[in-house]
Design an enzyme around this catalytic site. Structure first.
Site, mmCIF file in Angstrom:
data_model
loop_
_atom_site.group_PDB
_atom_site.id
_atom_site.type_symbol
_atom_site.label_atom_id
_atom_site.label_comp_id
_atom_site.label_asym_id
_atom_site.label_seq_id
_atom_site.Cartn_x
_atom_site.Cartn_y
_atom_site.Cartn_z
ATOM 1 N N GLU A 1 0.834 -1.212 0.000
ATOM 2 C CA GLU A 1 0.000 0.000 0.000
ATOM 3 C C GLU A 1 0.871 1.266 0.000
ATOM 4 O O GLU A 1 2.082 1.200 0.241
ATOM 5 C CB GLU A 1 -0.926 0.019 1.214
ATOM 6 C CG GLU A 1 -0.203 0.020 2.542
ATOM 7 C CD GLU A 1 -1.017 0.645 3.678
ATOM 8 O OE1 GLU A 1 -1.495 1.788 3.504
ATOM 9 O OE2 GLU A 1 -1.139 0.014 4.728
ATOM 10 N N LYS B 1 -3.388 -1.992 15.572
ATOM 11 C CA LYS B 1 -2.924 -1.262 16.760
ATOM 12 C C LYS B 1 -4.037 -1.152 17.787
ATOM 13 O O LYS B 1 -5.213 -1.110 17.418
ATOM 14 C CB LYS B 1 -2.565 0.163 16.365
ATOM 15 C CG LYS B 1 -1.297 0.306 15.621
ATOM 16 C CD LYS B 1 -0.886 1.784 15.680
ATOM 17 C CE LYS B 1 0.425 1.984 14.968
ATOM 18 N NZ LYS B 1 0.278 1.808 13.507
ATOM 19 N N VAL C 1 -5.396 0.292 2.944
ATOM 20 C CA VAL C 1 -5.560 -1.162 2.813
ATOM 21 C C VAL C 1 -6.786 -1.462 1.937
ATOM 22 O O VAL C 1 -6.722 -2.295 1.022
ATOM 23 C CB VAL C 1 -5.698 -1.821 4.201
ATOM 24 C CG1 VAL C 1 -6.139 -3.283 4.078
ATOM 25 C CG2 VAL C 1 -4.378 -1.726 4.967
ATOM 26 N N SER D 1 -13.329 1.419 10.066
ATOM 27 C CA SER D 1 -12.541 1.570 8.841
ATOM 28 C C SER D 1 -13.183 0.843 7.665
ATOM 29 O O SER D 1 -13.678 -0.286 7.798
ATOM 30 C CB SER D 1 -11.140 1.008 9.068
ATOM 31 O OG SER D 1 -10.417 1.040 7.861
ATOM 32 N N ALA D 2 -13.096 1.482 6.500
ATOM 33 C CA ALA D 2 -13.549 0.844 5.256
ATOM 34 C C ALA D 2 -12.702 -0.391 4.930
ATOM 35 O O ALA D 2 -13.098 -1.214 4.100
ATOM 36 C CB ALA D 2 -13.491 1.846 4.106
ATOM 37 N N ASP D 3 -11.547 -0.537 5.598
ATOM 38 C CA ASP D 3 -10.740 -1.750 5.390
ATOM 39 C C ASP D 3 -11.561 -2.997 5.712
ATOM 40 O O ASP D 3 -11.398 -4.042 5.062
ATOM 41 C CB ASP D 3 -9.500 -1.757 6.302
ATOM 42 C CG ASP D 3 -8.490 -0.672 5.966
ATOM 43 O OD1 ASP D 3 -8.656 0.030 4.951
ATOM 44 O OD2 ASP D 3 -7.513 -0.532 6.741
ATOM 45 N N LYS E 1 -5.366 10.754 1.068
ATOM 46 C CA LYS E 1 -5.467 9.380 1.580
ATOM 47 C C LYS E 1 -6.647 8.749 0.853
ATOM 48 O O LYS E 1 -7.774 9.207 0.996
ATOM 49 C CB LYS E 1 -5.687 9.428 3.095
ATOM 50 C CG LYS E 1 -5.944 8.098 3.755
ATOM 51 C CD LYS E 1 -6.085 8.274 5.266
ATOM 52 C CE LYS E 1 -6.814 7.116 5.896
ATOM 53 N NZ LYS E 1 -7.112 7.357 7.323
ATOM 54 N N ASP F 1 -17.180 5.162 13.838
ATOM 55 C CA ASP F 1 -15.926 5.138 13.076
ATOM 56 C C ASP F 1 -15.414 3.708 12.931
ATOM 57 O O ASP F 1 -14.773 3.158 13.831
ATOM 58 C CB ASP F 1 -14.873 6.031 13.744
ATOM 59 C CG ASP F 1 -13.657 6.242 12.853
ATOM 60 O OD1 ASP F 1 -13.537 5.543 11.823
ATOM 61 O OD2 ASP F 1 -12.829 7.101 13.178
HETATM 62 N N1 PSU Z 1 -2.638 1.469 10.690
HETATM 63 C C1 PSU Z 1 -1.320 1.599 10.826
HETATM 64 N N2 PSU Z 1 -0.597 2.271 9.884
HETATM 65 C C2 PSU Z 1 -1.215 2.803 8.781
HETATM 66 C C3 PSU Z 1 -2.633 2.628 8.644
HETATM 67 C C4 PSU Z 1 -3.298 1.971 9.612
HETATM 68 O O1 PSU Z 1 -0.761 1.130 11.805
HETATM 69 O O2 PSU Z 1 -0.537 3.415 7.942
HETATM 70 C C5 PSU Z 1 -3.307 3.168 7.426
HETATM 71 C C6 PSU Z 1 -3.603 2.025 6.433
HETATM 72 O O3 PSU Z 1 -3.450 2.524 5.122
HETATM 73 C C7 PSU Z 1 -5.058 1.725 6.695
HETATM 74 C C8 PSU Z 1 -5.600 3.088 7.024
HETATM 75 O O4 PSU Z 1 -5.733 1.130 5.614
HETATM 76 O O5 PSU Z 1 -4.576 3.718 7.787
HETATM 77 C C9 PSU Z 1 -6.895 3.023 7.795
HETATM 78 O O6 PSU Z 1 -7.413 4.301 7.938
HETATM 79 P P1 PSU Z 1 -8.887 4.501 8.515
HETATM 80 O O7 PSU Z 1 -8.792 4.068 9.953
HETATM 81 O O8 PSU Z 1 -9.167 5.948 8.358
HETATM 82 O O9 PSU Z 1 -9.784 3.638 7.700
HETATM 83 MN MN MN Z 2 -12.443 6.047 10.001
#
Ligand code: PSU
Ligand code: MN
Length: 308
Positions: A28, A162, A109, A143-145, A89, A141
């Site tokens: 990524e 994390k 991701v 994540s879309a992941d 992002k 909240d």
């Molecule tokens: N967690 C990490 N390092 C990162 C990310 C997450 O420890 O760099 C990044 C990844 O690209 C992940 C994104 O897909 O943050 C998730 O963001 P969000 O929580 O806004 O969906």
């Molecule tokens: Mn989010």
């Protein structure tokens, strides 16, 4: 040719590897533009590629540059993503807009999985996945992941997630979505900077060949969705849990006080954890990403043997 192929630019190396059904591992780019400070970000990106090559696979770092979907970047493009301020992002929702407006995007991701699947790349290495944030019960909240893992057939090798997240809720979400969570040589779901979250995985598998057999079976069965391989940080790089938990808690408190939310939250927390830990988090983060890249390459090599 599928209609989406005209939006994709493959590096020569990736194109020829895919043609010959050789092992390819996606990487990524949010981790480059938003996950690490400069110059550690470009160092990390290049070293991940080196780890993958050392195992006999080809790296395909994914990003959107000037409205083109890049599958495999050259060193100048990696450097560009590392030094340029304000690169978007890019998650699933951002892709079509960024492309139509000929902009740049560092893929999360979620976005990397979906673009890897378009490119027919089945294995992807990263640091940690996004998940259900703490207090998601009121903030929503998530994540879309996780949605992408539910839908898109790519294997994501990571060090878990994390504890900026609620890992127990993340685990529940993945169970509902039907995403297998496999521990590589581990009974526990890793917790990024530390080897265990205290939560178990669904299955422990100790060999990359066996993981490849699972991926092949899942593909043959036509099962949708991803697979998570939780690969713990090497023991010698594991951080002291109380120290890192304290840093994470302070970063969370600061985010709340500053009212940070939405897509800005994860990058804010990562940058604060880096500063509060006096750089210790970055050393651990690099070590775990390299290990993930290496294991992902081994899995991809085993998978390519099953697909010849
Ligand atoms: N967690 C990490 N390092 C990162 C990310 C997450 O420890 O760099 C990044 C990844 O690209 C992940 C994104 O897909 O943050 C998730 O963001 P969000 O929580 O806004 O969906
Ligand atoms: Mn989010």
């Amino acid at each position: 040719m599928e209609s989406f192929q005209k939006y994709l630019d493959y590096s020569d190396e990736v194109k020829s590897a895919l043609k010959q059904k050789k092992a390819v591992v996606a990487l990524e780019s949010t981790i480059i533009s938003h996950g690490f400070p400069y110059p550690e970000n470009v160092e990390c990106a290049l070293q991940c590629e080196a780890e993958i090559r050392a195992k006999g696979a080809v790296p395909a770092t994914v990003a959107i540059i000037n409205g083109r979907i890049k599958i495999g970047l050259n060193p100048d493009e990696l450097e560009y993503l590392a030094v340029t301020k304000g690169i978007a992002k890019a998650s699933r929702r951002d892709i079509a807009v960024l492309i139509a407006k000929k902009r740049d995007g560092a893929t999360t991701v979620a976005a990397t999985m979906l673009l890897a699947a378009m490119a027919k790349i089945q294995v992807f290495a990263t640091g940690g996945i996004g998940g259900v944030h703490r207090e998601a019960q009121s903030t929503f909240d998530i994540s879309a992941d996780l949605e992408e893992l539910a839908a898109t057939p790519v294997c994501v090798v990571c060090a878990g997630a994390k504890s900026i997240l609620d890992l127990a809720l993340t685990r529940e979400y993945l169970e509902t979505a039907g995403v297998p969570v496999i521990g590589y040589q581990s009974d526990d779901l890793p917790c990024f900077y530390t080897r265990s979250s205290g939560l178990s995985v669904d299955y422990r598998i100790d060999s990359c060949a066996q993981i490849a057999a699972v991926l092949k079976t899942k593909k043959d069965l036509g099962l949708k969705g991803g697979v998570i391989i939780g690969n713990p940080i090497p023991a010698e790089y594991e951080l002291e849990p109380d120290m890192i938990d304290g840093c994470i808690q302070q970063a969370l408190d600061e985010a709340k006080a500053a009212g940070v939310s939405g897509k800005a939250l994860t990058p804010f927390l990562l940058a604060r954890i880096h500063d509060i830990s006096g750089g210790k988090s970055v050393v651990a983060n690099k070590a775990l990403v390299y290990h993930n890249a290496s294991v992902a390459a081994e899995i991809a090599v085993e998978l390519s043997k099953l697909e010849q």
